[in-house]
Design a protein around this motif. Sequence first.
Motif, mmCIF file in Angstrom:
data_model
loop_
_atom_site.group_PDB
_atom_site.id
_atom_site.type_symbol
_atom_site.label_atom_id
_atom_site.label_comp_id
_atom_site.label_asym_id
_atom_site.label_seq_id
_atom_site.Cartn_x
_atom_site.Cartn_y
_atom_site.Cartn_z
ATOM 1 N N UNK A 536 1.337 -1.314 0.355
ATOM 2 C CA UNK A 536 0.025 0.035 -0.392
ATOM 3 C C UNK A 536 1.021 1.364 0.178
ATOM 4 N N UNK A 537 0.542 2.392 0.494
ATOM 5 C CA UNK A 537 1.161 3.624 -0.037
ATOM 6 C C UNK A 537 1.652 3.903 1.365
ATOM 7 N N UNK A 538 2.959 4.369 1.465
ATOM 8 C CA UNK A 538 3.522 4.468 2.975
ATOM 9 C C UNK A 538 4.890 6.287 2.212
ATOM 10 N N UNK A 539 4.282 6.361 3.234
ATOM 11 C CA UNK A 539 5.699 8.009 3.434
ATOM 12 C C UNK A 539 7.000 7.884 4.799
ATOM 13 N N UNK A 540 7.413 8.834 3.931
ATOM 14 C CA UNK A 540 8.585 9.589 4.806
ATOM 15 C C UNK A 540 8.554 10.875 4.593
ATOM 16 N N UNK A 541 9.051 11.680 6.015
ATOM 17 C CA UNK A 541 9.352 13.078 6.076
ATOM 18 C C UNK A 541 10.488 13.472 6.248
ATOM 19 N N UNK A 547 11.666 24.990 9.752
ATOM 20 C CA UNK A 547 10.702 24.274 8.592
ATOM 21 C C UNK A 547 9.716 23.798 8.325
ATOM 22 N N UNK A 548 8.596 24.137 7.344
ATOM 23 C CA UNK A 548 7.973 22.729 7.125
ATOM 24 C C UNK A 548 8.441 21.915 6.251
ATOM 25 N N UNK A 549 7.287 20.671 7.077
ATOM 26 C CA UNK A 549 7.856 19.150 6.575
ATOM 27 C C UNK A 549 8.085 19.140 4.576
ATOM 28 N N UNK A 550 8.764 17.893 4.571
ATOM 29 C CA UNK A 550 8.509 17.608 2.973
ATOM 30 C C UNK A 550 8.020 16.298 2.800
ATOM 31 N N UNK A 551 6.921 15.783 2.062
ATOM 32 C CA UNK A 551 6.205 14.602 2.967
ATOM 33 C C UNK A 551 6.231 13.600 1.072
ATOM 34 N N UNK A 552 7.491 12.727 1.507
ATOM 35 C CA UNK A 552 7.887 11.617 -0.198
ATOM 36 C C UNK A 552 6.691 10.589 0.079
ATOM 37 N N UNK A 553 6.568 9.807 -1.004
ATOM 38 C CA UNK A 553 5.429 8.562 -0.885
ATOM 39 C C UNK A 553 5.953 7.630 -1.523
ATOM 40 N N UNK A 554 5.672 6.295 -1.591
ATOM 41 C CA UNK A 554 5.713 5.544 -3.014
ATOM 42 C C UNK A 554 4.881 4.185 -2.154
ATOM 43 N N UNK A 555 4.488 3.429 -3.326
ATOM 44 C CA UNK A 555 3.565 2.423 -3.391
ATOM 45 C C UNK A 555 4.561 1.205 -3.374
ATOM 46 N N UNK A 556 3.672 0.721 -1.989
ATOM 47 C CA UNK A 556 4.223 -0.819 -1.024
ATOM 48 C C UNK A 556 3.383 -1.588 -1.923
ATOM 49 N N UNK A 557 4.168 -2.700 -3.278
ATOM 50 C CA UNK A 557 3.272 -4.334 -3.725
ATOM 51 C C UNK A 557 4.457 -5.172 -3.193
ATOM 52 N N UNK A 558 3.183 -6.375 -3.070
ATOM 53 C CA UNK A 558 3.388 -7.838 -2.339
ATOM 54 C C UNK A 558 5.195 -8.054 -3.099
ATOM 55 N N UNK A 559 5.925 -9.051 -2.356
ATOM 56 C CA UNK A 559 6.968 -9.126 -2.824
ATOM 57 C C UNK A 559 6.295 -10.924 -2.765
ATOM 58 N N UNK A 560 7.750 -11.687 -3.306
ATOM 59 C CA UNK A 560 7.830 -12.564 -4.251
ATOM 60 C C UNK A 560 7.299 -13.686 -3.248
ATOM 61 N N UNK A 561 6.262 -14.774 -3.302
ATOM 62 C CA UNK A 561 6.014 -15.910 -2.690
ATOM 63 C C UNK A 561 6.802 -17.069 -1.934
ATOM 64 N N UNK A 562 6.233 -16.613 -0.682
ATOM 65 C CA UNK A 562 8.021 -16.676 0.103
ATOM 66 C C UNK A 562 6.973 -18.247 1.483
ATOM 67 N N UNK A 563 5.148 -18.163 2.353
ATOM 68 C CA UNK A 563 5.072 -18.515 2.953
ATOM 69 C C UNK A 563 3.926 -18.805 2.804
ATOM 70 N N UNK A 564 3.951 -20.572 2.880
ATOM 71 C CA UNK A 564 2.423 -21.139 2.908
ATOM 72 C C UNK A 564 1.950 -21.210 4.030
ATOM 73 N N UNK A 565 0.867 -21.452 4.329
ATOM 74 C CA UNK A 565 0.854 -21.536 5.661
ATOM 75 C C UNK A 565 -0.766 -22.109 5.062
#
Length: 771
Positions: A536-541, A547-565
């Motif tokens: 989902x969306x994640x941010x870095x300040x 002084x006013x903050x600067x906000x950086x945003x990035x969309x995080x996608x799921x990684x490779x399959x690694x766990x089977x439950x």
Amino acid sequence: MGVVPLVLVPCWRTFPLLRLPMRLSPRLALPLLGVLAISACKDDSPPPPAAVVAVTSTALSGTVGESVGTLTVKVTDAGGGAVSGVPVTFAVAEGGGTVAPAADTTDNSGLASTTWRLGQQVVAQRVTATAQGVTGSVNFVSTVTAGAPATIAVQAGDNQTAVAGAAVATPPSVVLRDRYNNPVSGVSVFFTISAGGGSITGSGATTNASGVAAVTEWRLGPGVGANRLSALAVFNGVAGNPITFNATATQGAAATITAQGSTALTGTVGALVTPAPQVRVTDAGGNPVSGASVTFTGSAGSIVGGGTKTTDASGLAAPDSWQLGNATQNYTLTATVGSLPGVVFTATARPGAAGQVSISAGNNQSAVVGRAVLTEPAVRVSDALNNPIAGVEVLFEVVSGGGTAVGRRPVTNAQGIATVGGWTLGDDIGTNTLRATVQGSSTITGNPVMFTATATPGTPVSVTAVAGSSQTGTVGTPVPVAPSVVVRDNRGNPVSGITVSFVIGSGNGTVVGSTVVTNASGTATVSSWTLGGTAGTQTLIARVTNLPDVVFSATATAGAASVVQALSSQNLGNLTVATNQAASSLPSIRVTDASGNPIQGVQVTFALGNANSGTISGEVQTTNASGVATLGSWTLPTVAGIASVVAQVQNLTGVTFTATMTPAAASKIVIVSNPPTSVTAASNSSYAIATRLQDAFNNNVNLAGIVIQFTLSGGGSLVPLPTVQTVATSTTNDSGMASVNWYLGALPSTQVLNISGTSLTGTVHTIVVTP
């Protein structure tokens, strides 16, 4: 009146011839002589000697070699009268010595004498006197004492060796003898020390019966070398007097170890201490001990050459060398001998000559133009081994950028550091330089030292993003572009030296290099921003104080399959076999990445774990948006045992689902011993018929206590022949098994064994006995 001459009348009696000296008249003389003659010659036989007796004492005493006086005996007749003219012999019977004369003749009083000089040995001595014609003898016995001491000699204890200060093993003793070499007792002897010191116990002694006098103890002096003891007999004229005893005092065991010279030393770092420290090893008496092993141990950092040495004849030992370490500190060298308390030398290592200069503080600073840098530049002056040197003058000079320096000639302190009084940068933005030069030497490494400072703009008023906004990345991985910002002053100039803090706003990611100072371009760039584990969306300040903050945003996608439950239960438990029995819970799994994010669209393959696991359908499934995939169907087997289905995703470890299938109720009896169907009559065979219980699906049923009836027809017996029994029963054991023995006999026949049980389907077995 005329003179009458003496008339001698011969006679054998033992009285002397008479001579009449008086003047007699002839008328008187003749008659008198006649009377005497008749009287004297009345018996012509002399009386025989009958005894010899001592006249002088027979118990004598004397000194060897000297006379004890005259020995006299008397020879008498039977009436006790003296017998003259008897030869008497004197003879030495014991102890030596002489008699003179050795023979004598008794006089008119029956006496005979001799003189006895004793022999030279201190032993009992005896002289006998025998008279001719007399049985028996007289014994003169003398006790004998030694003569005056004539010589003195060593009896024992000369030329000994002992540790200095210790007693010799054999107490010195002397022996005194007379001129005939007989030991002389009762002589006073005084022992005195004549060389070496030491002490004696029992210095005044008296010779014993063996002529020996000894000290109780002679303890040698404390020094190594010759010791002498004199023994003086208190008697004049003793040859060899006084006697001298010699003893050699040797060194004792090592008792002390002391430093030769001062134990507080100084030296130069990395150099040898000269001369090398030396110790002296002595015994308890202070004598040098040679041959003692001395171990020299240096403290950490120092180096000892020849750490084990042997003391020389003077008890001295020193290591080959002691090199101090490279640090200016105190070093110790400990000298030890065995378990004795050691000697510790302490050397203070001084630095060498100034060999290098380096920056200590204040380089690469930033300050607003026209203002002083925060940290005054400082240099450190040290020797070649990096030890600080105090008292060295350093000159600080401004080289570029304008500005001024104050306190420009400081002297290094105890830590070797010299600090300029202050450095104010010039009015222009850019690089300023300050030079620090160590005075008085041109061979110092690093001399001079250059300091650099950056003159920065005024107060920052804005912070804006430069790169790294609106990115996309996989959870748990760094974004492709590291976010960066630029800080500017009110004139738009980039401001360097401003601290920018990068903090996570959302998404639980991580930052490397979270605090960054703007560079000369006013830019600050985070080292890396790694997205958190949640898609989902994640941010870095990016944050700058005030002084006013600067906000950086990035969309995080799921990684490779690694766990089977497993989502459904992996163990369906114990189930009784039944026809077309479906699993009560279908195997279902969930596929996620390493951070637990569900992964959609992953292919899942379900497969039977073994051949007796039943049947499945919908074996290949694809995970939904929740990462879930479920098997289409699972019909359980009718074979008892473990049935399983395995869900496999790519090359990941699969998930196994199991069900334990147990037999249904017992419904039939089967023979498991495989008896024959035909035999020859002559064989007269017998067979053990083994049966067991099974359910309707041919699964063995382990059930005890079921009565099985065996009924035989057509011949034979269920007990040993010739007894015939055609009906028998047997109860099943814990494995559901029962058995009976079938005896066929020797006659041709067709024998039929009917096996049955209550509510159970029985079985029949036939054996044909042929001729």
